[in-house]
Design a protein around this motif. Structure first.
Motif, short mmCIF file in Angstrom:
data_model
loop_
_atom_site.label_atom_id
_atom_site.label_comp_id
_atom_site.label_asym_id
_atom_site.label_seq_id
_atom_site.Cartn_x
_atom_site.Cartn_y
_atom_site.Cartn_z
N HIS A 138 8.42 8.92 -2.34
CA HIS A 138 7.40 8.34 -1.31
C HIS A 138 7.90 7.74 -0.02
O HIS A 138 7.41 8.09 1.15
N ILE A 139 9.14 7.37 -0.14
CA ILE A 139 10.09 7.00 1.08
C ILE A 139 10.23 8.16 2.04
O ILE A 139 9.96 7.91 3.29
N VAL A 140 10.71 9.17 1.30
CA VAL A 140 10.92 10.18 2.35
C VAL A 140 9.66 10.97 2.80
O VAL A 140 9.64 11.32 3.91
N PHE A 141 8.82 10.95 1.59
CA PHE A 141 7.74 11.78 2.17
C PHE A 141 6.74 11.09 3.20
O PHE A 141 6.27 11.90 4.04
N GLU A 142 6.87 9.79 3.19
CA GLU A 142 5.99 8.96 4.15
C GLU A 142 6.50 9.19 5.69
O GLU A 142 5.68 9.64 6.65
N LEU B 21 4.76 11.41 8.81
CA LEU B 21 4.60 11.01 10.25
C LEU B 21 5.37 11.90 11.16
O LEU B 21 4.56 12.11 12.31
N ILE B 22 6.37 12.27 11.07
CA ILE B 22 7.15 13.17 11.81
C ILE B 22 6.31 14.43 12.12
O ILE B 22 6.18 14.81 13.08
N PHE B 23 5.93 14.77 10.66
CA PHE B 23 5.26 16.38 11.18
C PHE B 23 4.01 16.38 11.75
O PHE B 23 3.81 16.93 12.66
N LEU C 40 0.76 -1.38 0.08
CA LEU C 40 0.23 0.02 0.01
C LEU C 40 0.92 1.33 0.12
O LEU C 40 0.55 2.29 -0.72
N LEU C 41 1.79 1.40 0.82
CA LEU C 41 2.52 2.36 0.81
C LEU C 41 3.82 2.20 0.14
O LEU C 41 4.76 2.95 0.17
N GLY C 42 4.03 1.21 -0.59
CA GLY C 42 5.28 1.00 -1.60
C GLY C 42 6.44 0.33 -0.56
O GLY C 42 6.05 0.02 0.44
N CYS C 43 7.42 0.51 -1.18
CA CYS C 43 8.44 0.01 -0.68
C CYS C 43 9.84 0.93 -0.50
O CYS C 43 10.04 1.89 -1.54
#
Lengths: 545, 329, 400
Positions: free
Chosen positions: C366-370, C374-376, C109-112
């Motif tokens: 997507h890796i960095v953004f996801e 969450l941090i934000f 779903l969120l990729g790899c």
């Protein structure tokens, strides 16, 4: 009343100024995005070359340069010989390099009238000084730790006359001309540089097509055209600015956006990206199979667990190199099943390394564990994310076979130290062992000769009579078929022992703007076409079209 | 007299900070296992390393080494880089103006946005637009600077390709430190915009809220009510009468924030490939260049104290109430 | 024009360390009422925070988010519910995900990430690591810094012979070691160890004496805090982490300090002066109140007063600061990871997920953004809650 106005106006003025600056910046950039890409907006013949790292020591006899340093050296220095695309090390800065009958004495003839950038003449004294420093002769300035070991076989260097240097070796070394290249590290420095003590590290003076103009560490290294270059009509460019950009993706982006005119990369993902850009944005020169660099894992073979050949075999069989290649390199690189590349002597399609076999690996590993108690290994690599990811994949695969791996990351210098002091079980490494000459000596002997001969660069620290004998034999051979057969035997012997696990051949690539002319001029005196080896390109033909 | 006392206090503070900071970084370095000679000549023999250790003065006593280092510091000798032998002072000379310019641009941008927003929010305190501004400010505060750096790098650098994602060209401050560097203002601005904005955004929220609260309080004071009664327009009251006294805290914080910016600049410089002091610190840690790192830390500490002093001085000079209050002590 | 009367919150009620710095930079002790009011007003914020009973929607959302995050973190770590394996690579999914150039892989779903590891379990496990480090660091700061600050605030300006002597001796010992050590070793030529010991002795004596004369514990503690604060936090944290981890890497065999602990120590130490100054200011203002004076008049011991009277009042401000502090610590972990020090892979943390695939930002954002999202959101929620707590327990006083 007036105060209020003034305040209001000041504010407005400030806003306008900022807006002006911004629009100025955007104006330059908008015109950039209008064309597909733009050559760097300096005067004609000014090129920006983005490298993958910064180098801090250019005192060549003491330095341990990687490709980025070697590329700069290619601009500022010349080497006595260079490899051509037939795998021959032919004279370059030297006019001739001739052996005696049994290859124990080499006569280096120099060209007349060549001067270093500071005006000192390139004569036999200067070359002898260089050779002495490299090989660690008594009293020579700036002697490093590495080359004396590699050049151990040199017995003496004599000046025969102002343009001739004679080198005597203690054993016959057929591949000597290649030792004078050392993958581009063996630049000939001006005596002033060699004699300047610690200053030698930044005081770059050579005979090369470009002269050092500015060295701002981690920002840029600027070299300008040497008008008195000994090859007439070269260099083409007026100036090259080398810029370190560590991340491959940023480097590619810089090429696209016009910050760089040329970049190099060995990242399969980046090469893939470059291919996808299309030739109107970026042209690509990719290394072809023949004499490529190898990625391999060094197993520390003088202590547990890898002093046990079964453990080494278990490790090798546990790894699924196909999977690692497909994930890390998008499957782009060719797997290596031996220590040599296609055109190098000793090449074998399958040297005899066992195939990936998880079941066998697991049973071997559990056998090792029952013998010794545990099977833990430490994977050592540098801190950069690509290597880290590869190590993580390895750890995962090893875990499936019951081998417990721990990842330890260090900067390059500490990593080497750890490897030397035997703290790391598996070293993730790569080097040029594809060989690029008609003899595989210079590429193999320094790395694989037995540890107990004092060879500290043998990170695996193995001692094997058979491989040592083959190396010694190969060193003296001069006939192609004998060379091929000896090194093939060597390749097989190494495969039997699995001190090293070869993984894949590394394709180096040069990405460059369509405005850049990437000619690789022929080697003078009929030497042939230069070899694109280890990511290093000769820069004298570079120019803007 | 008060001024002299202040100067004396700050001088003592500077000295104390210097001593303590230099000593503890020095101590930490010496405590670390591992031999710096390994970093310089990893392939060296034991004799070579012993010789190098002697040359570097590593064989001397601990306090002797510290004293040598500190006396060197006093003379401007910040030590040498292990791997290249270059004087650290050169590296500081190269990289410090870069970081300073980055921080100045960040502050200017932040203030340019924060002041009007803060004034407006105070003026419209309690209204919907005030809430909106406040909420945005609050959200911006929560945005880590490396996230913003990466997002800007992606959207503006890679997707839209309006600005470069890495690199640097000298600006106006570089030649002042090293005359051989020639400015290229166009390129300089292009390289600095994204990093400066990244740093500025975090500050905007803080400054805006500070100014807003201060202004709200100020607007309650008698002299404001009097001005209103006199019939002076709202805008004039806001900008001419209320802003100045309210902005003192803001400016003080802006000045002192430089220290915080230094820290934030490190990761922004690394992401945008700006060769400032922040990036150098990161690299020195990576490559175990401890003498270099030591000197950077000392330089930063000195800068920080000096800036604190300057701001403190400015504050007391500017605010007549403080001056008066001090005078009565 | 503003509708509400000026808010004159307590002097000690600070929102950000910056305001602390402002107060400190104005010479202590002679503030003059206008400055105090000013700083207090800043702290008040006036966010339109609800004053009525119950928490607002925002607060509930924030609480809900935090509960969610902590829940998935704990579930992931204990292995009860992991949504997959955080360390298993799937070749077919490498670098794929929403927004990625290579497209998405089905079933993820969120990729790899670039090694083909499923993002969902990695982010969940990363939540555990990041929250652990951040909370641990703040606990360190809270306990040590809070305690010291409480001491400083309570005893500030008062006669505290005993305490002052102790702290003075300690501070003196440090200076003695430095200055005395250099003096004895370099000028007199004694051996290092002897010089050090002598230096410490002399320094402790001198410091203790000064403490006795001066009698003010507060001055010393504030001085210590100020020195610690003269090095920007990240630089200090980075250096500490690198040093502590350096020893661990030297061992490189699973021995040495685990990176999580190193981070907790480094970020914790850095937060001590920040928390300390805030708790000091809070304690200072509370300590001047009538009920404290009354307790003293009744002969209650200092310790008892601190625990029974002061602490309960200081705690809410401290709690609010802690929430903010955890948020800052989460960001700090991320920053340190990007700079290359921190949790060792393949163990994921939000920070090192970003650090590891920063190079793939352009192709597989997507890796960095996801992880960034969450941090934000977590930082936002913590900031919000911190603010709510503070304003909840804010006691308004009419005038100072």
């Amino acid at each position: 009343m007036r105060h209020a106005h003034r305040r209001g106006w000041t504010r407005l003025g400030a806003a306008v100024a900022v807006a002006g600056l911004l629009s100025f910046a955007f104006a330059t950039s908008t015109s950039a995005s209008e064309s597909a890409r733009v050559g760097h907006q300096k005067g004609g013949g000014d090129l920006t070359f983005a490298l993958e790292a910064e180098s801090t020591n250019y005192c060549l006899s003491t330095a341990q340069l990687a490709i980025s340093g070697i590329q700069v050296v290619a601009a500022v220095y010349d080497t006595l010989t260079v490899p051509n695309d037939k795998g021959e090390a032919v004279p370059y800065l030297a006019k001739s390099v001739e052996p005696n009958a049994d290859f124990t004495e080499w006569t280096i003839g120099l060209r007349d009238g060549i001067t270093f950038h500071n005006g000192e003449p390139l004569d036999a004294d200067a070359v002898k000084l260089n050779l002495d420093s490299y090989r660690g002769a008594d009293g020579a300035p700036n002697v490093g730790p590495l080359f004396p070991v590699v050049l151990d076989f040199i017995a003496d260097v004599q000046v025969t006359d102002p343009s001739t240097v004679t080198v005597t070796t203690s054993v016959p070394v057929f591949d000597f001309p290649n030792y004078l290249f050392q993958v581009g590290r063996f630049g000939i420095m001006a005596p002033e540089q060699l004699n300047s003590g610690e200053e030698c590290q930044t005081n770059m003076i050579g005979t090369g097509p470009f002269k050092l103009e500015e060295y701002s560490q981690n920002e840029k290294t600027v070299v300008v055209k040497n008008d008195d270059y000994w090859q007439k009509g070269f260099p083409k460019a007026d100036q090259i600015t080398f810029v370190p950009v560590t991340e491959a993706a940023t480097r590619v982006n810089g090429l696209q956006g016009g910050q760089s005119d040329i970049i190099h990369t060995s990242s399969a993902v980046a090469i893939d990206t470059l291919k996808g850009l299309g030739t109107s944005t970026a042209e690509l020169l990719v290394q072809k199979p023949g004499y490529r660099e190898i990625r391999y894992y060094v197993l520390l073979s003088d202590t547990a667990p890898f002093d046990n050949p079964d453990a080494r075999q278990a490790f090798e069989m546990a790894l699924d190199r196909d999977e690692i290649n497909s994930i890390v390199n998008k499957g782009q690189f060719d797997l290596a099943n031996g220590l040599m590349d296609v055109d190098a002597p000793g090449y074998l399609k399958q040297a005899g390394y066992p195939n990936h076999n998880l079941k066998k690996a697991t049973s071997l590993a559990s056998q090792v564990k029952s013998d010794v108690g545990s099977f833990d290994v430490i994977l050592g690599t540098t801190t950069d994310p690509e290597n880290s990811r590869e190590a993580q994949l390895m750890k995962e695969q090893l875990a499936k076979a019951g081998i417990d791996a721990e990842i330890a990351q260090f900067d390059q210098a500490t990593l080497i130290n750890k490897a030397l002091s035997g703290d790391i079980d598996v070293l993730l490494w790569r080097n040029l062992h594809g060989g690029y000459s008609n003899s595989a000596d210079s590429d193999n002997y320094p790395w694989w000769s037995n540890a107990d001969t004092g060879n500290f660069i043998n990170f695996s620290k193995f001692n094997n009579d058979e491989t040592q004998a083959l190396l010694d034999e190969g060193r003296g051979e001069s006939e192609k078929s004998a060379i091929d057969s000896t090194y093939q035997d060597f390749n097989k012997a190494m495969a039997e022992n699995i001190y090293i696990v070869p993984v894949w051949f590394v394709d180096w690539a040069i990405g460059y703007s369509p405005d850049v002319n990437l000619t690789l001029p022929k080697i003078p005196d009929g030497g042939g076409k230069p070899l694109f080896v280890y990511g290093r390109i000769p820069v004298l033909g570079l120019g803007t079209s | 007299m008060e001024l002299l006392k202040l100067i004396a206090r700050r001088a003592v503070q500077l000295l104390v900070v210097l001593i303590v900071v230099s000593f503890f970084t020095f101590l930490l370095i010496r405590l670390l296992p591992g031999d710096p000679t390994d970093a310089i000549i990893p392939f060296g023999t034991e004799e070579q390393k012993a010789q190098l250790r002697d040359d570097l003065g590593l064989e001397e006593g601990f306090f002797q080494q510290y004293w040598d280092y500190v006396s060197g510091l006093a003379q401007g000798d910040l030590g040498h880089q292990y791997s290249s032998g270059r004087p650290v002072a050169d590296l500081v000379e190269q990289s410090l103006p870069i970081s300073l310019q980055l921080m100045i641009y960040a502050q200017v941008i932040a203030l340019l946005f924060a002041i009007p927003l803060g004034v407006f929010a105070a003026y419209r305190s309690g209204s919907k637009s005030d809430s909106a501004i406040n909420t945005t400010g609050f959200a911006l505060l929560a945005l880590p600077n490396f996230v913003l750096a990466l997002v800007l790098s992606y959207f503006i650098g890679a997707e839209l390709k309006w600005l470069p994602t890495s690199g640097y060209a000298p600006g106006w401050l570089d030649p002042l430190f090293d005359p051989s560097r020639t400015p290229d203002f166009g390129e300089h601005i292009r390289f600095m915009i994204l990093p400066a904005i990244t740093l500025a955004v975090g500050q905007i929220a803080i400054y805006m809220r500070l100014l807003r609260s201060d202004m709200i309080a100020t607007l309650q004071e008698n002299f404001i009510t009097m001005a209103k009664a006199k019939g002076i327009s709202n805008r004039r009251i806001l900008w001419r009468h209320a802003l100045r006294p309210s902005s003192l805290t803001l400016l003080t914080v802006a000045g002192l924030n430089v220290g915080v910016l230094i820290g934030g600049a490190i990761v922004v410089e690394v992401i945008f490939g700006i060769p400032g002091m922040g990036q150098k610190i990161g690299q020195a840690i990576f490559s175990r260049e401890y003498v270099e790192l030591q000197s950077y830390v000392v330089v930063i500490a000195v800068l920080f104290v000096l800036i604190n002093f300057f701001v403190d001085f400015l504050y007391s000079v500017l605010d007549p109430r403080i001056r008066r209050a001090r005078a009565t002590t | 024009m503003p509708e509400r009367p000026p808010e004159t919150a307590l002097v000690g009620d600070f929102e950000t360390p910056d305001e602390q710095i402002v107060e400190e930079s104005i010479e202590g002790g002679l503030l003059g009422q206008s400055a105090e009011i000013r700083v207090g007003a800043v702290a008040a914020g006036g966010e339109g925070r609800r004053r009525g009973p119950g928490l607002g929607l925002g607060a509930w959302l924030a609480i809900g988010w935090m509960v969610f995050i902590v829940l998935i973190a704990v579930l992931a770590k204990t292995g009860i519910l992991t949504w997959g394996d955080a360390e298993e690579s799937f070749g077919r999914c490498a670098r794929k995900g929403p927004l990625a150039d290579e497209g998405s892989a089905s079933g993820f779903l969120l990729g790899c990430d670039s090694n083909g590891r499923d993002m969902i379990p990695r982010l969940a496990l990363g939540a555990w690591t990041s929250m652990l480090v951040a909370t641990g660091a703040i606990v360190v700061g809270f306990v040590i810094g809070g305690f010291l600050g409480l001491l400083a605030g309570y005893f500030g300006g008062k006669e505290t012979r005993f305490g002052a002597v102790i702290v003075g001796a300690l501070v003196g010992a440090v200076f003695g070691l430095i200055i005395g050590g250099v003096f004895f070793a370099v000028l007199i030529g004694l051996g290092d160890n002897l010089a050090g010991v002598l230096g410490v002795l002399f320094g402790a004596l001198a410091g203790g004496f000064a403490g006795y004369r001066r009698g003010d514990l507060d001055v010393y503690l504030t001085g210590v805090f100020n020195v610690m604060l003269s090095v920007p936090a990240i630089v200090l944290a980075l250096s500490l982490t690198a040093f502590l981890l350096g020893s661990a890497d030297e061992a490189a065999s699973g021995g040495g300090l685990p990176p999580e602990l190193v981070l907790i120590i480094a970020i914790g130490v850095v937060s001590i002066p920040l928390v300390g100054r805030i708790s000091r200011a809070s304690a200072l203002s509370w300590a001047q109140r009538d009920f404290v004076l009354a307790a003293r008049a009744q002969g209650a011991k200092n310790g008892r007063i601190m625990v029974k009277e002061l602490l309960p009042n200081v705690l809410p401000a401290m709690f609010s600061i802690s929430l903010l502090g955890i948020a800052i610590a989460i960001v700090a972990e991320g920053t340190l990871a990007i700079l290359g020090v921190g949790v060792r892979p393949p163990t994921p943390s939000w920070g090192n997920i970003i650090a590891l695939d920063r190079g793939n930002l352009f192709k597989s954002p997507h890796i960095v953004f996801e992880a960034s999202l969450l941090i934000f959101l977590t930082v936002l929620a913590l900031n919000f809650l911190g603010d709510v707590v503070r304003s909840r327990f804010d006691v308004r006083e009419g005038g100072i």
